[in-house]
Design an enzyme around this catalytic site. Structure first.
Site, PDB file in Angstrom:
ATOM      1  N   ASN A 150       0.810  -1.238   0.000  1.00 29.59           N
ATOM      2  CA  ASN A 150       0.000   0.000   0.000  1.00 29.59           C
ATOM      3  C   ASN A 150       0.835   1.277   0.000  1.00 29.59           C
ATOM      4  O   ASN A 150       0.388   2.298  -0.492  1.00 29.59           O
ATOM      5  CB  ASN A 150      -1.029  -0.020   1.138  1.00 29.59           C
ATOM      6  CG  ASN A 150      -0.401  -0.001   2.498  1.00 29.59           C
ATOM      7  OD1 ASN A 150       0.725  -0.458   2.690  1.00 29.59           O
ATOM      8  ND2 ASN A 150      -1.108   0.525   3.476  1.00 29.59           N
ATOM      9  N   GLY A 226       2.651  -5.412   7.636  1.00 30.03           N
ATOM     10  CA  GLY A 226       1.630  -6.170   6.917  1.00 30.03           C
ATOM     11  C   GLY A 226       0.491  -6.514   7.851  1.00 30.03           C
ATOM     12  O   GLY A 226       0.225  -5.803   8.822  1.00 30.03           O
ATOM     13  N   SER A 227      -0.173  -7.624   7.559  1.00 30.05           N
ATOM     14  CA  SER A 227      -1.393  -7.946   8.298  1.00 30.05           C
ATOM     15  C   SER A 227      -1.084  -8.562   9.665  1.00 30.05           C
ATOM     16  O   SER A 227      -0.001  -9.105   9.888  1.00 30.05           O
ATOM     17  CB  SER A 227      -2.242  -8.909   7.483  1.00 30.05           C
ATOM     18  OG  SER A 227      -1.529 -10.125   7.334  1.00 30.05           O
ATOM     19  N   GLY A 231       1.869 -11.161  10.927  1.00 31.81           N
ATOM     20  CA  GLY A 231       2.687 -10.747  12.081  1.00 31.81           C
ATOM     21  C   GLY A 231       2.706 -11.821  13.149  1.00 31.81           C
ATOM     22  O   GLY A 231       3.753 -12.127  13.743  1.00 31.81           O
ATOM     23  N   GLU A 246       4.697  -3.970  12.314  1.00 27.48           N
ATOM     24  CA  GLU A 246       3.747  -2.853  12.109  1.00 27.48           C
ATOM     25  C   GLU A 246       2.537  -3.456  11.407  1.00 27.48           C
ATOM     26  O   GLU A 246       2.601  -3.787  10.223  1.00 27.48           O
ATOM     27  CB  GLU A 246       4.374  -1.769  11.224  1.00 27.48           C
ATOM     28  CG  GLU A 246       5.640  -1.142  11.768  1.00 27.48           C
ATOM     29  CD  GLU A 246       5.422  -0.268  12.978  1.00 27.48           C
ATOM     30  OE1 GLU A 246       4.278   0.191  13.198  1.00 27.48           O
ATOM     31  OE2 GLU A 246       6.393  -0.061  13.720  1.00 27.48           O
ATOM     32  N   CYS A 280      -3.013   1.681   6.547  1.00 27.58           N
ATOM     33  CA  CYS A 280      -3.114   1.117   7.898  1.00 27.58           C
ATOM     34  C   CYS A 280      -3.723   2.138   8.835  1.00 27.58           C
ATOM     35  O   CYS A 280      -4.326   1.800   9.836  1.00 27.58           O
ATOM     36  CB  CYS A 280      -1.745   0.679   8.386  1.00 27.58           C
ATOM     37  SG  CYS A 280      -0.523   1.964   8.217  1.00 27.58           S
TER      38      CYS A 280
END
Ligand code: NAD
Length: 485
Positions: A150, A226-227, A231, A246, A280
């Site tokens: 993104n 990422g997601s 994570g 993150e 995010c």
């Protein structure tokens, strides 16, 4: 040539798999080039290259390493317009936002170059005579950098710049949705004369490339954006390494009864539909005081209906496509769920054109525990929730598993201060949207958004360095601490 290689030890090389995958333009669905389907073997080659480069790079004084970062920043600046256009073509966000993405990369290389000129430790008195104590910063070693699509240039830059300036060597795996933007960045790093092996890039799938980077014990640190699901997998599988995570967000904007509603509506729109909701820090919840909720909803719906959806390269486009077909399906699925949980106020449909478009969508009268108010959709879907007072607003705001960004619109200083104190998030804005982080301030979240790291700002080098404590005894005798004779 439209087939793009990996970058290992300063050379552009094909993958050992002999296979490639395409990167698609989300506004047309057409391929813009093919990239290497990397393998475990490619990862091992890149680790070896990074290990070989490690000693010399870590011995290069950080003010000298900084010179490379300044040069990267300058070259990015020179190429900003071309890079932004290529980014929009690959990722879809509107051109002015792509320019902002490149600008963040320019800024962070410049800022972290400055950190190379500082790289401060502490000095403190020893409890013993003729002895001094201090700390210095050491690199971690070889670090794996795994990024989403993104912010296809800004996020890699947010990690590569501090990792480089701290003296680490790098294995970078970009998202398979935006490998060309990653390649553009690596080409600029190469052009700046960064020594071979300091930055290596292997493209490919999570299974073949990502998993190997995470689990390989020769990689000493992982920096991941990422997601939440990925994570979690990384935490469980990386072994003993320094890990920075993150992850996702379900960010809210609180609008109090005393707020400037025009201003709040503009902020909510920008937060919800900027980057087509794929940030995010996107505002996916508006928490409105019941006294102004109706008016705010009207304003939001009116303004949303005027937004122009289209190819991000067109000057008049406000909202670009989603990243891929799967993202459209996700927004459709959540719209079906949302219709059972609230009132569809506008949008809710994919566009019947080539590319991956979905209308900016608003649900009103959504309850705090509804799935659309709890789960990260990562698309242009906003839920409006109603509350009776500030305490309830903060309870609703905090009642999700994430804690990245937040905002309150109010003209009452006490409301603002109370919200700053009570909201559980890494970032709080007052009278401004949930998006718009600046590189000289720390960035990161609490709860399921991360594991405590803060990227960018003066904290950005902490993730990529180890602290060594040094004691220097010049008394000429054996001195024992803690009063032991
Ligand atoms: P993702 O987790 O699917 O993928 C991110 C990267 O990880 C990709 O390069 C992917 O190939 C790789 N990956 C996936 N599974 C892996 C595994 N098991 N091992 C190693 N690598 C693996 O996320 P995404 O869809 O690319 O990005 C969207 C998510 O990123 C959203 O949740 C968003 O909130 C989050 N995000 C967070 C921030 C932040 O700073 N907090 C910033 C941007 C995006």
């Amino acid at each position: 040539m439209n087939e793009h290689p990996n970058y290992i030890r300063g050379k552009w090389v094909p993958s050992s798999s002999g296979k490639t995958f395409p990167s698609l333009n989300p506004a047309t669905g057409k391929s813009i080039g093919t990239f290497q389907s990397g393998t475990k073997k490619d990862v091992e080659m890149a680790i070896e290259a990074a290990e070989k480069a490690q000693e010399e790079w870590s011995e290069t004084p950080s003010p000298k390493r900084a010179e490379y970062l300044f040069e990267i920043s300058r070259t990015l600046k020179k190429n900003k317009e071309k890079l932004a256009e290529r980014m929009t073509e690959e990722m879809g966000k509107v051109l002015k936002e792509s320019r902002g993405d490149v600008q963040e990369a320019i800024d962070v290389f410049e800022y972290m170059g400055g950190e190379g000129k500082r790289m401060f430790g502490h000095t403190t008195p020893s409890e013993l005579k003729h002895k001094m104590a201090c700390t210095i910063r050491r690199p971690i070693g070889v670090v794996g950098i795994i990024t989403p699509w993104n912010f296809p240039m800004a996020i890699p830059a947010w990690k590569i710049a501090p990792a480089m300036v701290c003296g680490n060597t790098i294995l970078f795996k970009p998202s398979s949705d935006t490998p060309r933007t990653a390649m553009d960045l690596v080409e600029i790093i190469e052009e700046a004369g960064v020594p071979a092996g300091v930055v290596n890039m292997v493209t490919g799938s999570a299974e073949n490339v990502g998993n190997e980077i995470v689990t390989n014990p020769r990689i000493r640190g992982i920096s991941f954006t990422g997601s939440k699901e990925t994570g979690k997998w990384i935490t469980q599988n990386a072994g003993i390494k320094k890990i920075g995570l993150e992850l996702g967000g379900k960010n809210a904007i609180i609008v109090m009864e005393d707020a400037d509603l025009e201003l709040a509506a503009e902020g909510i729109l920008w937060g919800a539909f900027g980057t087509t909701g794929q940030r995010c820090t996107a505002a996916s919840r508006a928490i409105a005081h019941e006294k102004i909720a109706e008016k705010l909803e009207q304003l939001l719906v009116e303004k949303t209906k005027k937004l122009k959806i289209g190819n991000g390269l067109n000057k008049n486009t406000d909202v670009g496509p989603l990243i891929n077909e799967k993202a459209v399906e996700k927004s459709i699925a959540y719209t079906i769920i949302g219709k059972k949980e609230g009132k569809l106020a506008c949008g809710g449909k994919p566009l019947n054109t080539p590319g991956f478009f979905f209308q900016p969508t608003i649900f009103s009268r959504v309850k705090p525990h509804a799935r659309i108010a709890q789960e990260e959709i990562f698309g242009p879907v906003l839920s409006i929730l109603r509350v009776r007072n500030l305490n309830e607003a903060i309870r609703v705001c905090n009642g999700v598993e994430y804690g990245l960004s937040s905002s309150i619109y109010t003209n009452n200083i006490a409301n603002a201060m109370y919200a700053i104190e009570k909201i559980e998030s890494g970032i709080t804005y007052v009278n401004s949207s949930t998006i718009g982080a600046e590189v000289h301030l720390p960035f990161g979240g609490v709860k399921q958004t991360g594991n405590g790291t803060r990227e960018a700002g003066w904290t950005g080098t902490e993730e990529f360095s180890e602290i060594k404590t040094v004691y220097i005894d010049y008394s000429g005798k054996l001195q024992k601490a803690q009063g032991i004779d």
